[in-house]
Design an enzyme around this catalytic site. Structure first.
Site, PDB file in Angstrom:
ATOM      1  N   LYS A 193       0.828  -1.210   0.000  1.00  0.00           N
ATOM      2  CA  LYS A 193       0.000   0.000   0.000  1.00  0.00           C
ATOM      3  C   LYS A 193       0.859   1.257   0.000  1.00  0.00           C
ATOM      4  O   LYS A 193       0.508   2.252  -0.621  1.00  0.00           O
ATOM      5  CB  LYS A 193      -0.939   0.008   1.209  1.00  0.00           C
ATOM      6  CG  LYS A 193      -2.115  -0.924   1.032  1.00  0.00           C
ATOM      7  CD  LYS A 193      -3.233  -0.596   2.000  1.00  0.00           C
ATOM      8  CE  LYS A 193      -4.411  -1.529   1.769  1.00  0.00           C
ATOM      9  NZ  LYS A 193      -5.384  -1.492   2.845  1.00  0.00           N
ATOM     10  N   LYS A 203      -5.099  -9.618  -7.280  1.00  0.00           N
ATOM     11  CA  LYS A 203      -6.285  -9.856  -6.444  1.00  0.00           C
ATOM     12  C   LYS A 203      -7.461  -9.018  -6.927  1.00  0.00           C
ATOM     13  O   LYS A 203      -7.274  -7.884  -7.348  1.00  0.00           O
ATOM     14  CB  LYS A 203      -5.912  -9.419  -5.020  1.00  0.00           C
ATOM     15  CG  LYS A 203      -6.618 -10.108  -3.910  1.00  0.00           C
ATOM     16  CD  LYS A 203      -6.133  -9.543  -2.585  1.00  0.00           C
ATOM     17  CE  LYS A 203      -6.492  -8.069  -2.449  1.00  0.00           C
ATOM     18  NZ  LYS A 203      -6.331  -7.509  -1.113  1.00  0.00           N
ATOM     19  N   LYS A 232     -11.202  -3.528  -4.631  1.00  0.00           N
ATOM     20  CA  LYS A 232     -12.020  -2.313  -4.781  1.00  0.00           C
ATOM     21  C   LYS A 232     -11.223  -1.214  -5.473  1.00  0.00           C
ATOM     22  O   LYS A 232     -11.783  -0.323  -6.105  1.00  0.00           O
ATOM     23  CB  LYS A 232     -12.367  -1.745  -3.395  1.00  0.00           C
ATOM     24  CG  LYS A 232     -13.284  -2.558  -2.542  1.00  0.00           C
ATOM     25  CD  LYS A 232     -13.329  -1.923  -1.138  1.00  0.00           C
ATOM     26  CE  LYS A 232     -13.834  -2.913  -0.116  1.00  0.00           C
ATOM     27  NZ  LYS A 232     -13.508  -2.565   1.263  1.00  0.00           N
TER      28      LYS A 232
HETATM   29  P1  TYM Z   1     -11.011  -5.646   3.631  1.00  0.00           P
HETATM   30  O1  TYM Z   1     -12.053  -4.622   3.913  1.00  0.00           O
HETATM   31  O2  TYM Z   1      -9.914  -5.303   2.698  1.00  0.00           O
HETATM   32  O3  TYM Z   1     -11.677  -6.964   3.085  1.00  0.00           O
HETATM   33  C1  TYM Z   1     -12.750  -7.583   3.763  1.00  0.00           C
HETATM   34  C2  TYM Z   1     -12.600  -9.093   3.690  1.00  0.00           C
HETATM   35  O4  TYM Z   1     -12.631  -9.512   2.319  1.00  0.00           O
HETATM   36  C3  TYM Z   1     -11.509 -10.335   2.046  1.00  0.00           C
HETATM   37  N1  TYM Z   1     -11.097 -10.118   0.641  1.00  0.00           N
HETATM   38  C4  TYM Z   1     -10.936 -11.106  -0.239  1.00  0.00           C
HETATM   39  N2  TYM Z   1     -11.084 -12.446  -0.128  1.00  0.00           N
HETATM   40  C5  TYM Z   1     -10.857 -13.200  -1.236  1.00  0.00           C
HETATM   41  N3  TYM Z   1     -10.479 -12.654  -2.438  1.00  0.00           N
HETATM   42  C6  TYM Z   1     -10.325 -11.328  -2.581  1.00  0.00           C
HETATM   43  N4  TYM Z   1      -9.966 -10.817  -3.766  1.00  0.00           N
HETATM   44  C7  TYM Z   1     -10.554 -10.482  -1.454  1.00  0.00           C
HETATM   45  N5  TYM Z   1     -10.485  -9.144  -1.253  1.00  0.00           N
HETATM   46  C8  TYM Z   1     -10.822  -8.942   0.034  1.00  0.00           C
HETATM   47  C9  TYM Z   1     -10.440  -9.865   3.020  1.00  0.00           C
HETATM   48  O5  TYM Z   1      -9.452 -10.855   3.234  1.00  0.00           O
HETATM   49  C10 TYM Z   1     -11.266  -9.584   4.264  1.00  0.00           C
HETATM   50  O6  TYM Z   1     -11.482 -10.784   4.997  1.00  0.00           O
HETATM   51  N6  TYM Z   1      -7.975  -5.522   7.612  1.00  0.00           N
HETATM   52  C11 TYM Z   1      -9.227  -6.047   7.119  1.00  0.00           C
HETATM   53  C12 TYM Z   1     -10.433  -5.622   7.938  1.00  0.00           C
HETATM   54  C13 TYM Z   1     -10.317  -5.870   9.407  1.00  0.00           C
HETATM   55  C14 TYM Z   1     -10.460  -7.127  10.053  1.00  0.00           C
HETATM   56  C15 TYM Z   1     -10.334  -6.850  11.434  1.00  0.00           C
HETATM   57  C16 TYM Z   1     -10.673  -8.419   9.589  1.00  0.00           C
HETATM   58  C17 TYM Z   1     -10.127  -4.929  10.374  1.00  0.00           C
HETATM   59  N7  TYM Z   1     -10.136  -5.505  11.581  1.00  0.00           N
HETATM   60  C18 TYM Z   1     -10.408  -7.863  12.376  1.00  0.00           C
HETATM   61  C19 TYM Z   1     -10.752  -9.442  10.546  1.00  0.00           C
HETATM   62  C20 TYM Z   1     -10.624  -9.158  11.902  1.00  0.00           C
HETATM   63  C21 TYM Z   1      -9.433  -5.546   5.696  1.00  0.00           C
HETATM   64  O7  TYM Z   1      -8.858  -4.581   5.295  1.00  0.00           O
HETATM   65  O8  TYM Z   1     -10.398  -6.190   5.016  1.00  0.00           O
END
Ligand code: TYM
Length: 339
Positions: free
Chosen positions: A116, A203, A206
Protein backbone atom coordinates in the site's frame (compact mmCIF):
# COMPACT_ATOMS: atom_id res chain seq x y z
CA UNK A 1 -26.74 -12.03 24.67
CA UNK A 2 -23.38 -13.72 24.77
CA UNK A 3 -23.49 -17.52 24.89
CA UNK A 4 -20.39 -18.47 26.93
CA UNK A 5 -20.27 -22.01 25.53
CA UNK A 6 -19.88 -20.91 21.92
CA UNK A 7 -16.61 -19.91 20.30
CA UNK A 8 -16.28 -16.19 19.65
CA UNK A 9 -15.94 -15.20 15.99
CA UNK A 10 -14.83 -11.70 15.00
CA UNK A 11 -14.31 -10.20 11.57
CA UNK A 12 -14.47 -6.85 9.84
CA UNK A 13 -14.79 -5.17 6.46
CA UNK A 14 -13.55 -1.69 5.56
CA UNK A 15 -16.16 0.80 4.32
CA UNK A 16 -13.99 2.08 1.47
CA UNK A 17 -16.01 1.46 -1.68
CA UNK A 18 -18.27 -1.01 -3.41
CA UNK A 19 -17.91 -4.51 -2.03
CA UNK A 20 -17.20 -7.23 -4.57
CA UNK A 21 -17.25 -10.95 -5.16
CA UNK A 22 -13.85 -11.37 -3.45
CA UNK A 23 -15.21 -9.84 -0.23
CA UNK A 24 -18.26 -12.07 -0.52
CA UNK A 25 -16.61 -15.42 -1.21
CA UNK A 26 -13.46 -14.73 0.84
CA UNK A 27 -15.25 -13.40 3.90
CA UNK A 28 -18.92 -12.43 4.11
CA UNK A 29 -20.38 -15.73 2.85
CA UNK A 30 -18.42 -17.50 5.58
CA UNK A 31 -19.63 -15.03 8.20
CA UNK A 32 -23.17 -16.14 7.41
CA UNK A 33 -22.36 -19.83 7.76
CA UNK A 34 -20.84 -19.41 11.22
CA UNK A 35 -23.79 -17.67 12.88
CA UNK A 36 -25.71 -20.67 14.17
CA UNK A 37 -22.92 -22.39 16.07
CA UNK A 38 -20.74 -19.46 17.08
CA UNK A 39 -20.97 -16.22 18.98
CA UNK A 40 -20.31 -13.78 16.11
CA UNK A 41 -19.35 -10.11 15.98
CA UNK A 42 -19.17 -8.50 12.55
CA UNK A 43 -17.69 -5.05 12.46
CA UNK A 44 -17.58 -2.20 9.93
CA UNK A 45 -14.03 -0.99 10.44
CA UNK A 46 -14.23 2.73 9.74
CA UNK A 47 -11.11 3.57 11.79
CA UNK A 48 -9.12 1.30 9.49
CA UNK A 49 -10.65 3.07 6.48
CA UNK A 50 -9.26 6.48 7.49
CA UNK A 51 -5.67 5.24 7.49
CA UNK A 52 -6.01 6.45 3.89
CA UNK A 53 -7.89 9.76 3.44
CA UNK A 54 -11.61 9.29 2.82
CA UNK A 55 -14.14 11.84 1.71
CA UNK A 56 -16.29 12.21 4.88
CA UNK A 57 -19.61 12.09 3.02
CA UNK A 58 -18.56 9.00 1.10
CA UNK A 59 -17.33 7.36 4.29
CA UNK A 60 -20.67 7.88 6.01
CA UNK A 61 -22.59 6.33 3.15
CA UNK A 62 -20.06 3.52 2.70
CA UNK A 63 -20.53 2.55 6.37
CA UNK A 64 -24.26 2.08 5.78
CA UNK A 65 -23.53 0.25 2.52
CA UNK A 66 -21.40 -2.36 4.31
CA UNK A 67 -24.12 -2.75 6.94
CA UNK A 68 -26.65 -3.31 4.12
CA UNK A 69 -24.43 -5.90 2.43
CA UNK A 70 -23.99 -7.75 5.74
CA UNK A 71 -27.76 -7.94 6.17
CA UNK A 72 -28.60 -8.63 2.53
CA UNK A 73 -26.03 -11.43 2.38
CA UNK A 74 -27.76 -13.14 5.31
CA UNK A 75 -26.12 -11.95 8.52
CA UNK A 76 -28.95 -12.01 11.00
CA UNK A 77 -28.84 -9.27 13.66
CA UNK A 78 -30.72 -11.58 16.02
CA UNK A 79 -27.83 -14.02 15.88
CA UNK A 80 -24.79 -11.79 15.29
CA UNK A 81 -23.62 -8.45 16.61
CA UNK A 82 -23.28 -5.97 13.72
CA UNK A 83 -21.63 -2.67 14.63
CA UNK A 84 -19.39 0.19 13.56
CA UNK A 85 -15.86 0.13 15.02
CA UNK A 86 -15.63 3.84 15.91
CA UNK A 87 -18.81 3.68 17.99
CA UNK A 88 -16.97 1.48 20.49
CA UNK A 89 -14.01 3.58 21.68
CA UNK A 90 -12.34 0.60 23.37
CA UNK A 91 -10.99 -0.53 19.99
CA UNK A 92 -8.81 2.59 19.76
CA UNK A 93 -7.85 2.36 23.43
CA UNK A 94 -6.70 -1.24 23.19
CA UNK A 95 -4.91 -0.46 19.91
CA UNK A 96 -2.81 2.09 21.82
CA UNK A 97 -1.86 -0.48 24.44
CA UNK A 98 -0.97 -2.95 21.68
CA UNK A 99 1.16 -0.26 19.98
CA UNK A 100 3.26 -0.55 23.10
CA UNK A 101 3.47 -4.36 22.79
CA UNK A 102 4.16 -4.80 19.07
CA UNK A 103 7.79 -4.52 18.02
CA UNK A 104 8.65 -2.23 15.11
CA UNK A 105 10.52 -5.12 13.47
CA UNK A 106 7.25 -7.06 13.34
CA UNK A 107 5.42 -4.23 11.61
CA UNK A 108 8.28 -3.79 9.14
CA UNK A 109 7.58 -7.27 7.81
CA UNK A 110 3.94 -6.56 6.88
CA UNK A 111 3.63 -7.05 3.13
CA UNK A 112 0.29 -5.26 2.90
CA UNK A 113 1.88 -2.09 4.29
CA UNK A 114 4.73 -2.39 1.79
CA UNK A 115 2.26 -2.86 -1.07
CA UNK A 116 0.00 0.00 0.00
CA UNK A 117 2.80 2.43 0.81
CA UNK A 118 4.85 1.53 -2.27
CA UNK A 119 7.60 4.01 -3.01
CA UNK A 120 5.78 6.65 -0.99
CA UNK A 121 6.72 5.09 2.35
CA UNK A 122 7.88 8.28 4.08
CA UNK A 123 4.70 10.04 3.19
CA UNK A 124 1.89 7.67 4.19
CA UNK A 125 0.02 8.03 7.49
CA UNK A 126 1.45 6.46 10.61
CA UNK A 127 -2.02 4.92 11.00
CA UNK A 128 -1.39 2.84 7.88
CA UNK A 129 1.78 1.54 9.51
CA UNK A 130 0.16 0.61 12.83
CA UNK A 131 -3.01 -0.62 11.10
CA UNK A 132 -2.35 -4.28 12.10
CA UNK A 133 -2.27 -3.29 15.79
CA UNK A 134 -5.78 -1.87 15.52
CA UNK A 135 -6.84 -5.07 13.79
CA UNK A 136 -5.33 -7.09 16.63
CA UNK A 137 -7.22 -4.87 19.09
CA UNK A 138 -10.51 -5.56 17.27
CA UNK A 139 -9.95 -9.28 17.62
CA UNK A 140 -8.48 -9.47 21.12
CA UNK A 141 -10.96 -7.01 22.68
CA UNK A 142 -13.66 -9.69 22.54
CA UNK A 143 -11.30 -12.59 23.40
CA UNK A 144 -12.09 -13.99 19.94
CA UNK A 145 -11.28 -17.59 19.01
CA UNK A 146 -11.85 -17.56 15.26
CA UNK A 147 -11.38 -14.96 12.54
CA UNK A 148 -12.85 -15.68 9.08
CA UNK A 149 -10.86 -13.73 6.46
CA UNK A 150 -9.45 -13.92 2.96
CA UNK A 151 -5.86 -14.97 2.36
CA UNK A 152 -4.59 -11.36 2.18
CA UNK A 153 -5.23 -10.99 5.94
CA UNK A 154 -3.27 -14.10 6.92
CA UNK A 155 -0.11 -12.24 7.86
CA UNK A 156 -2.09 -9.77 9.98
CA UNK A 157 -3.63 -12.71 11.81
CA UNK A 158 -0.20 -14.22 12.46
CA UNK A 159 0.88 -10.88 13.88
CA UNK A 160 -2.24 -10.77 16.08
CA UNK A 161 -1.27 -14.16 17.48
CA UNK A 162 2.27 -12.92 18.22
CA UNK A 163 0.90 -9.80 19.91
CA UNK A 164 -1.49 -11.85 22.07
CA UNK A 165 1.35 -14.17 23.04
CA UNK A 166 3.70 -11.32 23.93
CA UNK A 167 1.01 -9.58 25.99
CA UNK A 168 0.32 -12.83 27.84
CA UNK A 169 4.06 -13.28 28.54
CA UNK A 170 4.80 -9.68 29.44
CA UNK A 171 1.94 -9.59 31.93
CA UNK A 172 1.91 -13.26 32.95
CA UNK A 173 2.26 -12.36 36.63
CA UNK A 174 -0.78 -10.11 36.41
CA UNK A 175 -3.17 -11.75 33.94
CA UNK A 176 -1.83 -15.29 33.56
CA UNK A 177 -0.11 -16.84 30.55
CA UNK A 178 -3.35 -17.45 28.70
CA UNK A 179 -5.17 -14.18 29.31
CA UNK A 180 -5.83 -13.56 25.61
CA UNK A 181 -6.87 -16.69 23.70
CA UNK A 182 -4.64 -17.12 20.62
CA UNK A 183 -7.10 -16.62 17.73
CA UNK A 184 -7.18 -18.94 14.74
CA UNK A 185 -7.67 -17.65 11.22
CA UNK A 186 -10.43 -19.29 9.22
CA UNK A 187 -9.34 -19.16 5.60
CA UNK A 188 -11.17 -21.34 3.09
CA UNK A 189 -8.91 -22.70 0.38
CA UNK A 190 -11.07 -22.32 -2.73
CA UNK A 191 -12.33 -18.81 -2.10
CA UNK A 192 -9.60 -17.16 -0.05
CA UNK A 193 -8.05 -15.39 -3.00
CA UNK A 194 -10.45 -14.37 -5.75
CA UNK A 195 -8.47 -12.76 -8.56
CA UNK A 196 -9.18 -9.93 -11.01
CA UNK A 197 -11.26 -10.91 -14.04
CA UNK A 198 -8.76 -9.03 -16.23
CA UNK A 199 -5.52 -10.35 -14.75
CA UNK A 200 -5.42 -13.65 -12.87
CA UNK A 201 -2.21 -12.69 -11.08
CA UNK A 202 -3.80 -9.70 -9.33
CA UNK A 203 -6.28 -9.86 -6.44
CA UNK A 204 -9.86 -8.76 -7.16
CA UNK A 205 -9.89 -5.40 -5.42
CA UNK A 206 -12.02 -2.31 -4.78
CA UNK A 207 -9.09 -0.12 -5.77
CA UNK A 208 -8.58 -1.57 -9.26
CA UNK A 209 -9.40 1.30 -11.66
CA UNK A 210 -11.22 -1.09 -14.01
CA UNK A 211 -14.75 -2.06 -12.90
CA UNK A 212 -14.48 -4.90 -15.44
CA UNK A 213 -11.98 -6.54 -13.09
CA UNK A 214 -14.61 -7.28 -10.43
CA UNK A 215 -18.23 -8.26 -9.88
CA UNK A 216 -19.96 -5.86 -7.49
CA UNK A 217 -23.14 -6.50 -5.54
CA UNK A 218 -24.87 -3.63 -7.30
CA UNK A 219 -24.10 -5.00 -10.78
CA UNK A 220 -27.19 -5.67 -12.88
CA UNK A 221 -27.63 -9.11 -14.45
CA UNK A 222 -26.56 -7.64 -17.80
CA UNK A 223 -23.40 -6.20 -16.25
CA UNK A 224 -22.58 -9.58 -14.72
CA UNK A 225 -23.04 -11.32 -18.08
CA UNK A 226 -20.89 -8.70 -19.81
CA UNK A 227 -18.08 -8.88 -17.23
CA UNK A 228 -17.95 -12.67 -17.37
CA UNK A 229 -18.11 -12.82 -21.16
CA UNK A 230 -15.18 -10.37 -21.33
CA UNK A 231 -13.26 -12.07 -18.49
CA UNK A 232 -9.78 -13.01 -19.67
CA UNK A 233 -9.17 -16.68 -20.53
CA UNK A 234 -6.64 -18.33 -22.87
CA UNK A 235 -6.78 -20.26 -26.15
CA UNK A 236 -6.50 -23.76 -24.59
CA UNK A 237 -9.60 -25.85 -23.77
CA UNK A 238 -10.74 -26.43 -20.18
CA UNK A 239 -8.46 -29.17 -18.77
CA UNK A 240 -9.54 -32.30 -16.91
CA UNK A 241 -6.67 -32.26 -14.41
CA UNK A 242 -6.12 -29.68 -11.64
CA UNK A 243 -2.35 -29.74 -12.26
CA UNK A 244 -2.93 -28.41 -15.76
CA UNK A 245 -4.31 -25.18 -14.24
CA UNK A 246 -0.97 -24.18 -12.80
CA UNK A 247 0.12 -21.66 -15.39
CA UNK A 248 -3.40 -20.61 -16.28
CA UNK A 249 -4.30 -18.13 -13.50
CA UNK A 250 -7.37 -16.63 -15.21
CA UNK A 251 -8.93 -20.01 -16.01
CA UNK A 252 -8.07 -21.27 -12.54
CA UNK A 253 -9.77 -18.24 -11.01
CA UNK A 254 -13.02 -18.63 -12.99
CA UNK A 255 -13.18 -22.32 -12.13
CA UNK A 256 -12.58 -21.58 -8.44
CA UNK A 257 -15.35 -18.97 -8.46
CA UNK A 258 -17.65 -21.56 -10.01
CA UNK A 259 -16.65 -24.18 -7.47
CA UNK A 260 -17.07 -21.82 -4.54
CA UNK A 261 -20.50 -20.54 -5.66
CA UNK A 262 -21.85 -23.96 -6.51
CA UNK A 263 -20.37 -25.70 -3.48
CA UNK A 264 -18.90 -28.39 -5.80
CA UNK A 265 -15.32 -29.61 -5.62
CA UNK A 266 -12.95 -28.15 -8.22
CA UNK A 267 -12.32 -31.67 -9.51
CA UNK A 268 -16.03 -32.16 -10.16
CA UNK A 269 -16.31 -28.83 -11.97
CA UNK A 270 -13.36 -29.88 -14.14
CA UNK A 271 -14.90 -33.22 -15.00
CA UNK A 272 -18.17 -31.47 -15.97
CA UNK A 273 -16.45 -28.95 -18.23
CA UNK A 274 -13.19 -30.51 -19.44
CA UNK A 275 -12.77 -30.18 -23.18
CA UNK A 276 -15.80 -27.86 -23.43
CA UNK A 277 -15.83 -24.36 -24.87
CA UNK A 278 -15.39 -21.38 -22.56
CA UNK A 279 -18.58 -19.88 -24.03
CA UNK A 280 -20.69 -22.63 -22.42
CA UNK A 281 -18.78 -22.46 -19.13
CA UNK A 282 -19.06 -18.67 -19.01
CA UNK A 283 -22.79 -18.82 -19.62
CA UNK A 284 -23.25 -21.26 -16.75
CA UNK A 285 -20.95 -19.18 -14.52
CA UNK A 286 -22.99 -16.03 -15.25
CA UNK A 287 -26.19 -17.90 -14.40
CA UNK A 288 -24.67 -19.07 -11.13
CA UNK A 289 -23.48 -15.58 -10.27
CA UNK A 290 -26.87 -14.10 -11.04
CA UNK A 291 -28.60 -16.73 -8.90
CA UNK A 292 -26.35 -15.70 -5.99
CA UNK A 293 -26.15 -11.95 -6.51
CA UNK A 294 -29.63 -11.03 -7.70
CA UNK A 295 -31.39 -11.77 -4.36
CA UNK A 296 -28.69 -9.83 -2.48
CA UNK A 297 -29.02 -6.90 -4.90
CA UNK A 298 -32.79 -6.83 -4.48
CA UNK A 299 -32.47 -6.83 -0.70
CA UNK A 300 -29.89 -4.02 -0.94
CA UNK A 301 -32.36 -1.90 -2.87
CA UNK A 302 -35.00 -2.53 -0.23
CA UNK A 303 -32.61 -1.65 2.61
CA UNK A 304 -31.53 1.51 0.78
CA UNK A 305 -35.04 2.79 1.42
CA UNK A 306 -35.00 1.77 5.06
CA UNK A 307 -32.16 3.73 6.64
CA UNK A 308 -34.03 3.98 9.95
CA UNK A 309 -34.01 0.18 10.26
CA UNK A 310 -30.30 0.05 9.40
CA UNK A 311 -29.40 2.64 12.02
CA UNK A 312 -31.46 0.78 14.62
CA UNK A 313 -29.57 -2.45 13.93
CA UNK A 314 -26.23 -0.65 14.22
CA UNK A 315 -27.21 1.06 17.48
CA UNK A 316 -28.26 -2.25 19.00
CA UNK A 317 -24.96 -3.74 17.83
CA UNK A 318 -23.01 -0.91 19.45
CA UNK A 319 -24.85 -1.42 22.75
CA UNK A 320 -24.03 -5.12 22.82
CA UNK A 321 -20.39 -4.65 21.73
CA UNK A 322 -19.96 -1.86 24.32
CA UNK A 323 -21.35 -4.06 27.05
CA UNK A 324 -18.82 -6.77 26.34
CA UNK A 325 -15.83 -4.57 25.55
CA UNK A 326 -16.39 -2.52 28.70
CA UNK A 327 -16.01 -5.60 30.89
CA UNK A 328 -12.98 -6.83 28.95
CA UNK A 329 -11.28 -3.43 28.80
CA UNK A 330 -11.57 -3.05 32.59
CA UNK A 331 -9.67 -6.34 32.98
CA UNK A 332 -7.02 -5.26 30.46
CA UNK A 333 -6.52 -1.85 32.11
CA UNK A 334 -6.19 -3.52 35.46
CA UNK A 335 -3.59 -5.99 34.22
CA UNK A 336 -1.54 -3.24 32.60
CA UNK A 337 -1.80 -1.09 35.74
CA UNK A 338 -3.86 1.68 34.24
CA UNK A 339 -6.55 2.16 36.87
P1 TYM B 1 -11.01 -5.65 3.63
O1 TYM B 1 -12.05 -4.62 3.91
O2 TYM B 1 -9.91 -5.30 2.70
O3 TYM B 1 -11.68 -6.96 3.08
C1 TYM B 1 -12.75 -7.58 3.76
C2 TYM B 1 -12.60 -9.09 3.69
O4 TYM B 1 -12.63 -9.51 2.32
C3 TYM B 1 -11.51 -10.33 2.05
N1 TYM B 1 -11.10 -10.12 0.64
C4 TYM B 1 -10.94 -11.11 -0.24
N2 TYM B 1 -11.08 -12.45 -0.13
C5 TYM B 1 -10.86 -13.20 -1.24
N3 TYM B 1 -10.48 -12.65 -2.44
C6 TYM B 1 -10.32 -11.33 -2.58
N4 TYM B 1 -9.97 -10.82 -3.77
C7 TYM B 1 -10.55 -10.48 -1.45
N5 TYM B 1 -10.49 -9.14 -1.25
C8 TYM B 1 -10.82 -8.94 0.03
C9 TYM B 1 -10.44 -9.87 3.02
O5 TYM B 1 -9.45 -10.85 3.23
C10 TYM B 1 -11.27 -9.58 4.26
O6 TYM B 1 -11.48 -10.78 5.00
N6 TYM B 1 -7.97 -5.52 7.61
C11 TYM B 1 -9.23 -6.05 7.12
C12 TYM B 1 -10.43 -5.62 7.94
C13 TYM B 1 -10.32 -5.87 9.41
C14 TYM B 1 -10.46 -7.13 10.05
C15 TYM B 1 -10.33 -6.85 11.43
C16 TYM B 1 -10.67 -8.42 9.59
C17 TYM B 1 -10.13 -4.93 10.37
N7 TYM B 1 -10.14 -5.50 11.58
C18 TYM B 1 -10.41 -7.86 12.38
C19 TYM B 1 -10.75 -9.44 10.55
C20 TYM B 1 -10.62 -9.16 11.90
C21 TYM B 1 -9.43 -5.55 5.70
O7 TYM B 1 -8.86 -4.58 5.29
O8 TYM B 1 -10.40 -6.19 5.02
Amino acid sequence: MQDKKKKVVFSGVQPTGSLHLGNYLGAIKNFVGLQDDHDCLYCIVDLHAITVWQNPNDLKSNILDVASVYLAAGIDPKKSVIFVQSTVPHHAELAWILNCITRIGWLNRMTQFKEKAGKNRENVSSGLYTYPNLMAADILLYFSDLVPVGDDQKQHLELTRDIAQKFNNDYSNFGGTDFFPIPDPLILDESSRIMSLRDGTKKMSKSDPSVMSRIEFKDSNDQIIKKISKAKTDPLPIPSNINDLERRPEVNNLLLIFSSLSGSKLNDVLSDYSGKQFSQFKKDLSDLLIANIEPIREELTRLDNDQVFLREILEKGTDEAMKRSNINMKKIRDIVGLN
